[in-house]
Design an enzyme around this catalytic site. Sequence first.
Site, PDB file in Angstrom:
ATOM      1  N   GLN A 148     -30.292 -24.107 -15.987  1.00 27.50           N
ATOM      2  CA  GLN A 148     -31.261 -24.166 -14.889  1.00 27.50           C
ATOM      3  C   GLN A 148     -32.700 -23.967 -15.382  1.00 27.50           C
ATOM      4  O   GLN A 148     -32.942 -23.537 -16.500  1.00 27.50           O
ATOM      5  CB  GLN A 148     -30.934 -23.105 -13.849  1.00 27.50           C
ATOM      6  CG  GLN A 148     -29.876 -23.514 -12.842  1.00 27.50           C
ATOM      7  CD  GLN A 148     -29.836 -22.541 -11.690  1.00 27.50           C
ATOM      8  OE1 GLN A 148     -28.982 -21.674 -11.637  1.00 27.50           O
ATOM      9  NE2 GLN A 148     -30.760 -22.690 -10.757  1.00 27.50           N
ATOM     10  N   HIS A 149     -33.619 -24.255 -14.468  1.00 27.04           N
ATOM     11  CA  HIS A 149     -35.048 -24.046 -14.678  1.00 27.04           C
ATOM     12  C   HIS A 149     -35.527 -24.893 -15.864  1.00 27.04           C
ATOM     13  O   HIS A 149     -35.166 -26.053 -15.975  1.00 27.04           O
ATOM     14  CB  HIS A 149     -35.349 -22.563 -14.860  1.00 27.04           C
ATOM     15  CG  HIS A 149     -34.687 -21.656 -13.871  1.00 27.04           C
ATOM     16  ND1 HIS A 149     -34.876 -21.765 -12.517  1.00 27.04           N
ATOM     17  CD2 HIS A 149     -33.795 -20.641 -14.043  1.00 27.04           C
ATOM     18  CE1 HIS A 149     -34.154 -20.845 -11.889  1.00 27.04           C
ATOM     19  NE2 HIS A 149     -33.489 -20.161 -12.794  1.00 27.04           N
ATOM     20  N   ASP A 155     -26.272 -25.141 -13.875  1.00 27.05           N
ATOM     21  CA  ASP A 155     -25.056 -24.531 -14.411  1.00 27.05           C
ATOM     22  C   ASP A 155     -24.357 -23.610 -13.421  1.00 27.05           C
ATOM     23  O   ASP A 155     -23.120 -23.661 -13.274  1.00 27.05           O
ATOM     24  CB  ASP A 155     -25.340 -23.807 -15.726  1.00 27.05           C
ATOM     25  CG  ASP A 155     -26.520 -22.847 -15.673  1.00 27.05           C
ATOM     26  OD1 ASP A 155     -27.069 -22.600 -14.580  1.00 27.05           O
ATOM     27  OD2 ASP A 155     -26.904 -22.346 -16.748  1.00 27.05           O
TER      28      ASP A 155
END
Length: 487
Positions: free
Chosen positions: A71-72, A233
């Site tokens: 993520q991110h 994820d």
Amino acid sequence: MTAELVAGIDSSTQSTKVVVCDARTGAVVRTGRAPHPDGTEVDPAAWWQAFGEATDGVLEGVKALGIGGQQHGMVTVDEAGEVVRPALLWNDTRSAQAAQDLTEELGGAGVWAKSVGSVPVASFTVTKLRWLAEHEPANADRVARVLLPHDWLTWRLLGKPGQAVTDRGDASGTGYFSPTENAYRVDVLAHAFGGRTPELPTVIGPADSAGHTAGHTEFDLPDGVLVSAGTGDNMAAALALELAPGDAVISLGTSGTVFGVTETGSADASGLVAGFADATGRFLPLTAALNAARVLTAGATMLGVDLAEFDRFALAAEPGAGGLTLLPYLDGERTPNLPDATGSLHGLTRANMTPENLARATVEGMLCGLAAGLDAVRAQGMDVRRVLLIGGGAQSAAVRAVAPIVLGVPVVIPETGEYVALGAARQAAWALAGTAEPPAWVAEGPGNRLVLDEPAEAQRAAGKEIQRRHLEAREAAHGVPAKFGED
């Protein structure tokens, strides 16, 4: 009848992992793996190379595939589709000051939580864009498109089409997407990025197809394979576990996460809970702790034993560890009021200073930190009726024995698996089938889940006492009020 095959790819911080599954049953038939380079920034080309290595000889007969990505992060590309600079990963903290500045500039934590579901921290893409604008303005001026790691891989699989796509789950971790409104906050993006408004991926539905693979010659990837939307994820793991309302997941990896699915979005102004979307059209409130399974490793090291002997010590002690309480902030904490905390041991006496009690206090302290995470998601309206315990730490015999006591709810240990890759494969099977709901893969039989005993009343009482002492020790050491939710 020949089974239709689908593939799920977990492009994590450390590696690319691939599972090929029967689209109807979810049975895993092939796997692959390749490492990623270390560091908090990486050239996305390394992910593409790892994809090729991990899928070499694995994708034969696959009809659809999907990406579950870390993520991110921030991937920036120019007008020609070339990467502007190495991607900044979620664990790159150089944008910590940018997170604080943005929070103040746009009305404070409460405004952020209401607008995008979360209060920005250094991991979020929006803070990394602010850092880029301030520290590398020439690079910022070249940025034509901003992607997340899974977006970039999907875009490459499709042959770099004119428009990239994403899903609302991963988009909800950027800091400029509202999961409740299902819309980008372009005003937030522009403010963070110095007035620049780069192109963002189109957000497609959880069962939609992103397109088909095209134009690849560098490794054995046939054209025409259906590609699903992909997701982050944590969202992929939730999809693999077929979470229902009332389920909470505690993942005990190096760090720990607590999350579950809800029908309504959350907006936690304290910043403890991130109000993400999931990969099915619902929401996924999540809180994280830095200190999870590595606390057990540190405890074993302190006692000079291996993890098996550490488990035996912990299991030999009574609940409550003879009055010992460990605050396991061995690497600080992610919470706003404990960022620089250090670990401490409370209640130590000559009588209780035994290896058994020290091991037990270590396990209880780690689980108390995750129990606080459960309280945090409960405070956002999530009904927790049972906990699914996953990750490396869930294999500890001591953790399995202590978890129902400290958490106070039934605990389920799913079969060990690559949940992110499995969730990405399940999403690919969903897109391939074109059905209203994803295929049902997870059976509730004993073959793939271990259901621990529901805690008895006496155990619940013991667990409440352990948590009470943990909170009181936290208040004494760090000034955080003992009653959760008042900090």
